[in-house]
Scaffold this active site. Sequence first.
Site, PDB file in Angstrom:
ATOM      1  N   PHE A  58      42.033  -5.833  18.406  1.00  0.00           N
ATOM      2  CA  PHE A  58      41.900  -7.238  18.012  1.00  0.00           C
ATOM      3  C   PHE A  58      41.935  -7.402  16.495  1.00  0.00           C
ATOM      4  CE2 PHE A  58      39.478 -11.089  17.082  1.00  0.00           C
ATOM      5  CZ  PHE A  58      40.074 -12.011  17.934  1.00  0.00           C
ATOM      6  N   HIS A  88      39.431  -9.891  29.522  1.00  0.00           N
ATOM      7  CA  HIS A  88      39.368  -9.378  28.153  1.00  0.00           C
ATOM      8  C   HIS A  88      40.693  -8.729  27.752  1.00  0.00           C
ATOM      9  CE1 HIS A  88      38.246  -6.261  25.111  1.00  0.00           C
ATOM     10  NE2 HIS A  88      37.621  -7.300  24.607  1.00  0.00           N
ATOM     11  N   PHE A 113      55.326  -2.141  16.064  1.00  0.00           N
ATOM     12  CA  PHE A 113      54.376  -2.505  17.120  1.00  0.00           C
ATOM     13  C   PHE A 113      54.082  -1.285  17.978  1.00  0.00           C
ATOM     14  CE2 PHE A 113      53.123  -4.387  21.209  1.00  0.00           C
ATOM     15  CZ  PHE A 113      52.140  -5.255  20.782  1.00  0.00           C
ATOM     16  N   ARG A 127      52.041   7.982  26.862  1.00  0.00           N
ATOM     17  CA  ARG A 127      52.825   7.326  25.811  1.00  0.00           C
ATOM     18  C   ARG A 127      52.373   7.715  24.403  1.00  0.00           C
ATOM     19  NH1 ARG A 127      52.685   4.788  30.362  1.00  0.00           N
ATOM     20  NH2 ARG A 127      54.344   3.401  31.041  1.00  0.00           N
TER      21      ARG A 127
END
Length: 160
Positions: A58, A88, A113, A127
């Site tokens: 966040f 959430h 990103f 990943r």
Amino acid sequence: MAGDGAPETEVFDASGLRVAIVAASWHTQVMDGLIQGVQRALADFRATGVVHRVPGTFELPVVASALAQQGYDAVVALGVVIRGGTPHFDYVCNAATDGLVRVGLDHTVAIGFGVLTCDNDAQALDRAGLAHSREDKGYEAASAALLTARTLRELGVRTP
């Protein structure tokens, strides 16, 4: 696999680009793998970058914005959000994605990103660019940021 159809990575000399990495602190093993992937990419592109840690995904956009204001050519944002039993996940993923897009557009800066949005820990580990991972999203995010920064520089948006 999500990586199917990915373009070949075009490696070039990015030593003249200023690169910052902003990385969340949750999910240490995955985050360490993502950061190592970015560092591998930077080495391949002959670039260097400084790592700034934030508490969670966040918080990535606000620090990415501050780094963009400091004149970095590329900011690679790394985070991990694992789906849980509450909304959430959606709020954090949307806030981080929208915030990072806004940073890129508001500052005309390349944003890599590297935020993993996964259903479970196994997907994130797969990943993370670790020895047993199938994908290296840290490397991919850094490569994309460097290629975009080069394009912006060619367009005259960012100059040394």
